[in-house]
Design a protein around this motif. Structure first.
Motif, PDB file in Angstrom:
ATOM      1  N   HIS A  32      12.500  -5.086 -34.783  1.00 35.27           N
ATOM      2  CA  HIS A  32      11.160  -4.860 -34.271  1.00 35.27           C
ATOM      3  C   HIS A  32      10.867  -5.996 -33.301  1.00 35.27           C
ATOM      4  N   VAL A  33       9.803  -5.850 -32.570  1.00 35.97           N
ATOM      5  CA  VAL A  33       9.507  -6.830 -31.538  1.00 35.97           C
ATOM      6  C   VAL A  33       8.142  -7.452 -31.810  1.00 35.97           C
ATOM      7  N   ALA A  34       8.029  -8.730 -31.482  1.00 33.80           N
ATOM      8  CA  ALA A  34       6.755  -9.435 -31.571  1.00 33.80           C
ATOM      9  C   ALA A  34       6.455 -10.011 -30.200  1.00 33.80           C
ATOM     10  N   TYR A  35       5.229  -9.836 -29.751  1.00 36.66           N
ATOM     11  CA  TYR A  35       4.809 -10.399 -28.470  1.00 36.66           C
ATOM     12  C   TYR A  35       3.921 -11.604 -28.739  1.00 36.66           C
ATOM     13  N   ASN A  47      14.477 -10.139 -35.942  1.00 39.85           N
ATOM     14  CA  ASN A  47      15.589  -9.675 -36.771  1.00 39.85           C
ATOM     15  C   ASN A  47      16.650  -9.027 -35.882  1.00 39.85           C
ATOM     16  N   PRO A  48      17.362  -9.842 -35.074  1.00 38.20           N
ATOM     17  CA  PRO A  48      18.294  -9.271 -34.091  1.00 38.20           C
ATOM     18  C   PRO A  48      19.529  -8.636 -34.721  1.00 38.20           C
ATOM     19  N   VAL A 100      19.699  -5.787 -26.470  1.00 37.49           N
ATOM     20  CA  VAL A 100      18.421  -6.401 -26.116  1.00 37.49           C
ATOM     21  C   VAL A 100      18.013  -7.487 -27.116  1.00 37.49           C
ATOM     22  N   THR A 101      18.461  -7.381 -28.368  1.00 35.86           N
ATOM     23  CA  THR A 101      18.079  -8.360 -29.384  1.00 35.86           C
ATOM     24  C   THR A 101      19.084  -9.492 -29.545  1.00 35.86           C
ATOM     25  N   ASN A 102      20.253  -9.390 -28.895  1.00 38.44           N
ATOM     26  CA  ASN A 102      21.306 -10.384 -29.092  1.00 38.44           C
ATOM     27  C   ASN A 102      22.141 -10.496 -27.814  1.00 38.44           C
ATOM     28  N   GLY A 103      21.973 -11.591 -27.100  1.00 38.63           N
ATOM     29  CA  GLY A 103      22.714 -11.782 -25.861  1.00 38.63           C
ATOM     30  C   GLY A 103      23.932 -12.666 -26.001  1.00 38.63           C
ATOM     31  N   LYS A 104      24.167 -13.202 -27.206  1.00 40.92           N
ATOM     32  CA  LYS A 104      25.278 -14.132 -27.413  1.00 40.92           C
ATOM     33  C   LYS A 104      26.527 -13.451 -27.964  1.00 40.92           C
ATOM     34  N   GLU A 105      26.367 -12.608 -28.958  1.00 39.90           N
ATOM     35  CA  GLU A 105      27.511 -11.981 -29.614  1.00 39.90           C
ATOM     36  C   GLU A 105      27.919 -10.717 -28.854  1.00 39.90           C
ATOM     37  N   VAL A 106      28.568 -10.952 -27.726  1.00 39.84           N
ATOM     38  CA  VAL A 106      29.034  -9.896 -26.841  1.00 39.84           C
ATOM     39  C   VAL A 106      30.427 -10.313 -26.363  1.00 39.84           C
TER      40      VAL A 106
END
Length: 147
Positions: A18-21, A91-92, A129-135
């Protein structure tokens, strides 16, 4: 931590995302810039350490309405200014196959233009979108200590 690689803690991640702003409002007695992990920790009610791990995973974004006019991923500790809007994924999605030990054996061919790799299962080729490192490309570069 094996082979000198930095692994982000297991206390962050994989679950329903989920997303929090978070909007950073000006305070009459506050600073003009604040550390993003402190702001995230205060607004989400988590520890600054866990907020730092979210930043390292690339689960925090800010809206740049001046130059780009779009969301920009934050991947390292930085200061953000008053008036900034953050988008945080508390919670990515996590991809544990990023931390396999056999990256050297997974490289099948290297030439001037391409690197052919036996990709670990379930590891994405493009950042979520929730995790840019584990790629794939980041995991390979970290494992081989390439910048």
């Amino acid at each position: 931590e094996e082979r000198g690689r930095h692994r982000i803690g297991d206390d962050v991640g994989t679950g329903p995302s989920h997303v929090a702003y978070v909007e950073i409002r000006e305070r009459w007695d506050g600073p003009e810039f604040e550390a993003v992990n402190i702001i995230v920790a205060e607004h989400l009610g988590i520890t600054p350490e866990k907020a730092s791990r979210l930043v390292e995973l690339g689960a925090v974004w800010y809206y740049d309405n001046f130059e780009i006019g779009d969301w920009v991923r934050i991947m390292k500790p930085q200061q953000v200014s008053v008036g900034t809007v953050l988008r945080v994924f508390p919670n990515p999605e996590r991809y544990k196959t990023c931390y396999v030990d056999d990256w050297d054996e997974r490289i099948k061919k290297v030439d001037r233009d391409f690197v052919v790799i036996d990709k670990p299962p379930l590891l994405p080729c493009f950042a979520h979108v929730t995790n840019g490192k584990e790629v794939l490309h980041r995991c390979l570069a970290d494992a081989l200590r390439v910048k």
